[in-house]
Design a protein around this motif. Structure first.
Motif, PDB file in Angstrom:
ATOM      1  N   THR A 698       1.039  -1.165  -0.041  1.00  0.00           N
ATOM      2  CA  THR A 698      -0.073   0.134  -0.128  1.00  0.00           C
ATOM      3  C   THR A 698       0.813   1.411   0.035  1.00  0.00           C
ATOM      4  OG1 THR A 698      -1.601  -0.972   1.238  1.00  0.00           O
ATOM      5  CG2 THR A 698      -1.998   0.970   1.229  1.00  0.00           C
ATOM      6  N   ASP A 700       2.195   5.036   0.653  1.00  0.00           N
ATOM      7  CA  ASP A 700       1.718   6.063   1.412  1.00  0.00           C
ATOM      8  C   ASP A 700       2.118   7.444   0.949  1.00  0.00           C
ATOM      9  OD1 ASP A 700       4.688   5.735   1.468  1.00  0.00           O
ATOM     10  OD2 ASP A 700       4.889   5.558   3.626  1.00  0.00           O
ATOM     11  N   GLU A 728      -5.768  11.976  -3.540  1.00  0.00           N
ATOM     12  CA  GLU A 728      -7.017  12.427  -2.741  1.00  0.00           C
ATOM     13  C   GLU A 728      -8.077  11.198  -2.661  1.00  0.00           C
ATOM     14  OE1 GLU A 728     -10.544  15.692  -3.746  1.00  0.00           O
ATOM     15  OE2 GLU A 728      -8.714  15.737  -5.032  1.00  0.00           O
ATOM     16  N   VAL A 729      -7.877  10.266  -3.947  1.00  0.00           N
ATOM     17  CA  VAL A 729      -8.841   9.268  -3.752  1.00  0.00           C
ATOM     18  C   VAL A 729      -8.504   8.336  -2.809  1.00  0.00           C
ATOM     19  CG1 VAL A 729      -9.397   7.011  -5.015  1.00  0.00           C
ATOM     20  CG2 VAL A 729      -9.192   9.109  -6.321  1.00  0.00           C
ATOM     21  N   ARG A 730      -7.268   8.104  -2.446  1.00  0.00           N
ATOM     22  CA  ARG A 730      -6.910   7.183  -1.340  1.00  0.00           C
ATOM     23  C   ARG A 730      -6.947   7.912   0.056  1.00  0.00           C
ATOM     24  NH1 ARG A 730      -4.193   2.598  -2.399  1.00  0.00           N
ATOM     25  NH2 ARG A 730      -3.866   2.126  -4.784  1.00  0.00           N
ATOM     26  N   GLY A 731      -7.406   9.308   0.241  1.00  0.00           N
ATOM     27  CA  GLY A 731      -7.554   9.845   1.464  1.00  0.00           C
ATOM     28  C   GLY A 731      -6.161  10.359   2.185  1.00  0.00           C
ATOM     29  N   ILE A 732      -5.280  10.488   1.359  1.00  0.00           N
ATOM     30  CA  ILE A 732      -3.926  10.872   1.861  1.00  0.00           C
ATOM     31  C   ILE A 732      -3.880  12.228   1.611  1.00  0.00           C
ATOM     32  CG2 ILE A 732      -1.403  10.515   1.500  1.00  0.00           C
ATOM     33  CD1 ILE A 732      -1.775   7.953   0.398  1.00  0.00           C
ATOM     34  N   ARG A 733      -3.751  13.176   2.755  1.00  0.00           N
ATOM     35  CA  ARG A 733      -3.572  14.573   2.634  1.00  0.00           C
ATOM     36  C   ARG A 733      -2.167  15.024   2.523  1.00  0.00           C
ATOM     37  NH1 ARG A 733      -6.643  17.000   7.885  1.00  0.00           N
ATOM     38  NH2 ARG A 733      -6.031  18.888   6.507  1.00  0.00           N
TER      39      ARG A 733
END
Length: 859
Positions: A698, A700, A728-733
């Motif tokens: 996954t 990061d 943005e799709v994976r929710g990583i800021r």
């Protein structure tokens, strides 16, 4: 002429004790004790000392043989049931004649009865209508002399046991297995022939199993059960072996159960049996000393056995054992008094030797106060120690830390006309080296070997050492070792280091008396801490090659530290030699040591040497773990050798070994970064897809930052935008490092407006801003003439308390190039007085020139 004899007090006392004995119930109604017992009962008593009665103990089977008409071959150690009334008989061979009573003295009568009671030499006969299980016959002749036909296996077992009894220590495990196989075959096929085994044969078989069997406890218990089923009685020696077998596997409760087996089988225990059991409990790390105490009481209460010196010595050492955190002084003094009461009856020379040996053990266990008490207690009894005993007392005094008391003992020793020897000097030297308080009153004479009180402990020991040499005694390794230990604790001056080196040379000069491994270990650590790696290596080789001392974990740990220090200093020859030496002695370096060597090889850009080192370790059974793989991949990445790093990654994935997800992700990020730095976009894209699909890794934030940095550096803005979408799709800021990447990318592409938009879009709350990127943005804004936004970013950084010297310098350069010299002076003054920042050397002349100008251009 017949001389009438009369029973004395001892005679009647011992006869009364026999009649009322708890193990024998005599039936006087039976007449099987013939005329001798009748004559004894009619004798008139008169006074006679007990010791005089004991003088005739040898007349046991000469003056009073009482024939037993039944069971004349009864075992002397076998007792009947205590509920059966039995006549008073003594078993003797039928051919022994009865000696005329008129020729015996009262001393012989009393002595005979006394020894019969004390040694339990009483046999039994079954009373009328009493049933008894027939016992094993005591064969006095072998089956060969009796011409009894036996099998070949029995004859061979008999011969083997007889021959092995004389050489038990030389017997091998294969011999034991062969004998045990013969016995098992006889027990299975013709167990009746085992009746011909004599007690010595059985005891030899027990000892063979005890000494040479891996599963000694199981086989010994098995043999005991089989012999019991054959109605073969075991001897005291057999039961003692069974006890020791249980103690060998640390089963004290099972050993005590053997005592109950003896009671069940009617075998009377002896003091030696109880001593064996007491020793087992005493040696159980000091936790079973109370049970040993109960055994001492039991042997006296139930069997009337008197503890001997071995009993009291074991109890004494049990209470003084190093496992005892707190010494029970009351019990120690009690048992020492009991021990001395028995010792005083022996020869003077033997008593002093025994007590000296005891003091040696107590001092070695560091029970110094107890040793001094024992020494004084013996002196109060009027016994005089030899020089060895006084030396033990001096060591005990030095161990307590009271060197003044040690001097007093030394004076008492000289008053006893004893001259000091090498051990005396050793006690004084080591005592001073380990204490902060030295001797008082110093001369080198016989009256006082102590240095002055103004000297330190080290100086006092040096003066005593000189007195020892003047007296003609040679120092041993222990003395030199103590000095070496003292100088390692002393101040590390050049002079002390030179002295330490000379002392070390003297310490290792005697090959027959090597120093302790702990001293070598502390010396290696000492030299490592002071940076003398060559000296540490010399100490290691002296311990391994000169004295061949087996290493423990502590020494191995110091050698590993030495290897890592050599690797840190890039001394590859020394580090590699120590690695191969560790492999030779069977020790395995850990991953930390291996990684330090890999880093040293990478420093010289010799990754091929690092790979060879890893292969050698694999040949010696040392598996390459994730830490070693990660270090290799990282250094291949730093050397821009992505292909080799990818090979190691694929090798690890193909091995199927477990690896934590975050470790795999780190490796993938390094490989992605390497491909992007090399400009190999296609390889980076393929590896990223493999990472997601095949390896199930996954990504990061670091992964996406790596992709963004690579794409933007190559001008691939579309790929960068797509990567931001994936984040943005994976929710990583995005992090501040992500903001920095974007700002630097826009500035590099001359898109100052886009960089300013990134600044306005970034989250301003909570996180520390990217100072480097914003400093570059300030310079870019000044170059484009956008002073307002530059000042806005400056105010933002001041509000966040994130102003660095580079930000100050960027603002001054911007204002100076714009001609705003007043603002340059203001910033320069504030930087010097308030924030105490310093300018770079290259900017200083230019800024000082701007500060000196009076003209001010309005910005």
């Amino acid at each position: 002429m017949k001389i009438p004899i009369y029973p004395n007090l001892g005679t009647w006392l011992h006869f009364r004790l026999m009649v009322t004995s708890p193990w024998y119930s005599f039936s006087l109604g039976h007449r099987q004790y013939h005329s001798v017992a009748s004559r004894l009962a009619c004798l008139r008593p008169f006074d006679m000392p007990f010791r005089a009665a004991s003088a005739g103990r040898n007349a046991l089977n000469k003056a009073f043989p009482l024939f037993c008409t039944r069971y004349i071959h009864r075992s002397a150690t076998t007792l009947p049931s205590p509920n059966v009334a039995l006549p008073f008989v003594t078993c003797c061979p039928p051919h022994v004649r009865l000696v005329n009573l008129e020729r015996c003295t009262p001393t012989a009568c009393a002595a005979t009865l006394s020894m019969a009671l004390r040694r339990r030499m009483l046999s039994t006969a079954v009373a009328e209508r009493a049933e008894a299980k027939p016992l094993r016959p005591q064969h006095r002749e072998s089956f060969e002399k009796r011409k009894v036909p036996v099998s070949a296996e029995m004859a061979e077992l008999w011969t083997k046991l007889i021959s092995m009894r004389k050489s038990l220590m030389e017997t091998t495990e294969e011999d034991m297995q062969y004998v045990w196989k013969l016995y098992c075959q006889l027990y299975k096929e013709n167990r009746s022939e085992l009746q011909w085994l004599r007690p010595k044969n059985i005891n030899t078989l027990f000892r063979l199993l005890y000494m040479h069997s891996v599963n000694s406890l199981g086989l010994v218990k098995h043999l005991q059960m089989q012999l019991t089923s054959l109605n073969l009685k075991l001897s005291l020696a057999d039961y003692q072996i069974i006890m020791e077998t249980n103690a060998k596997v640390d089963k004290p409760q099972k050993a005590r159960a053997v005592l109950y087996d003896m009671k069940r089988d009617g075998v009377v225990p002896t003091v030696e049996i109880y001593n064996t059991l007491i020793k087992i409990y005493v040696e159980c790390n000091g936790t079973r000393i109370e049970i040993a105490e109960n055994l001492v009481d039991e042997m006296q209460r139930e069997w009337g056995l008197h503890p001997n010196t071995q009993t009291f010595m074991q109890m004494l050492l049990g209470y003084l054992s190093p496992w005892q955190t707190v010494v029970d002084e009351k019990r120690v003094r009690h048992y020492f008094a009991k021990l001395m009461d028995i010792e005083e009856k022996s020869a003077f020379q033997k008593t002093i030797e025994n007590v000296t040996a005891l003091l040696n053990v107590v001092v070695r266990w560091r029970r110094y106060e107890t040793a001094l008490f024992m020494f004084e207690a013996v002196m109060e009894r009027g016994l005089k120690f030899k020089l060895a005993g006084w030396n033990m007392a001096l060591k005990a005094c030095a161990g307590t830390g009271d060197m003044e008391k040690t001097e007093i003992f030394l004076q008492r020793m000289t008053e006893d006309e004893l001259s000091p020897d090498a051990e005396t000097f050793k006690a004084l030297i080591i005592g001073n080296l380990t204490q902060s308080r030295p001797f008082s009153g110093a001369t080198n004479t016989r009256e006082s070997l102590a240095p002055a009180s103004s000297l330190t402990g080290l100086d006092a020991s040096i003066k005593t050492f000189r007195a020892m040499l003047a007296a003609g005694f040679e120092p041993d390794t222990k003395i030199y070792t103590s000095f070496v230990e003292a100088y390692m604790r002393a101040e590390r001056t050049p002079e002390n280091i030179v002295i330490l080196d000379r002392l070390y040379t003297a310490m290792i000069s005697d090959l027959e008396d090597p120093p302790a491994l702990g001293t070598f270990e502390r010396l290696v650590e000492f030299h490592i801490k002071r940076g003398a790696l060559a000296e540490a290596r010399r100490v290691y080789y002296d311990a391994r090659q000169r004295f061949a001392i087996p290493f423990d974990s502590g020494m191995i740990q110091q050698v590993k530290r030495l290897i890592m220090r050599f690797a840190q200093h890039r001394l590859m020859l020394s580090a590699t030699a120590l690695i191969y030496d560790m492999l030779y002695i069977g020790s395995k370096p850990n991953s930390r040591v291996t990684c330090s060597l890999i880093e040293a090889h990478a420093y010289y850009k010799d990754m091929e040497g690092a790979r060879q080192l890893v292969e050698v370790l694999r040949e010696h059974g040392i598996e390459t773990d994730n830490w070693v793989y990660g270090t290799m991949i990282f250094h291949y990445f730093k050397l821009d050798d992505v292909r080799s790093a990818r090979e190691l990654y694929e090798e690890r994935m193909a091995s199927g070994a477990s690896c934590k997800p975050y470790v795999l992700r780190q490796w993938c990020n390094m490989l992605l970064n390497g491909y992007l730095k090399a400009g190999n976009i296609n390889a980076a894209t393929r590896f990223f897809n493999q990472m997601l699909e095949r390896d199930q890794v996954t990504p990061d934030l670091v992964t996406f930052n790596t992709l963004l940095n690579g794409y933007l550096a190559l001008g691939m803005n579309d790929e960068a935008v797509r990567t931001m979408g994936m984040m943005e799709v994976r929710g990583i800021r995005p992090s501040m490092y992500t903001i920095s990447i974007l700002i630097f990318a826009h500035i590099g592409q001359q898109d100052v407006k886009g960089a300013l938009n990134v600044f306005h879009a970034m989250p301003h709350a909570g996180k520390r801003p990217p100072i480097g990127a914003l400093t570059a943005l300030i310079l870019a804004l000044f170059r484009n003439g956008d002073v307002e936004n530059a000042e806005r970013i400056w105010a933002f950084l001041k509000r966040k308390e994130a102003v660095s010297p580079n930000v100050y310098q960027a603002m001054m350069v911007g204002y100076g190039q714009a001609g705003a010299y007043d603002k340059v002076r203001a910033l320069y003054k504030k930087m010097r007085n308030g924030d105490k920042f310093t300018l770079e050397e290259g900017l200083r002349p230019m800024v000082e020139q701007w500060v000196a100008k009076d003209e001010n251009k309005v910005v």
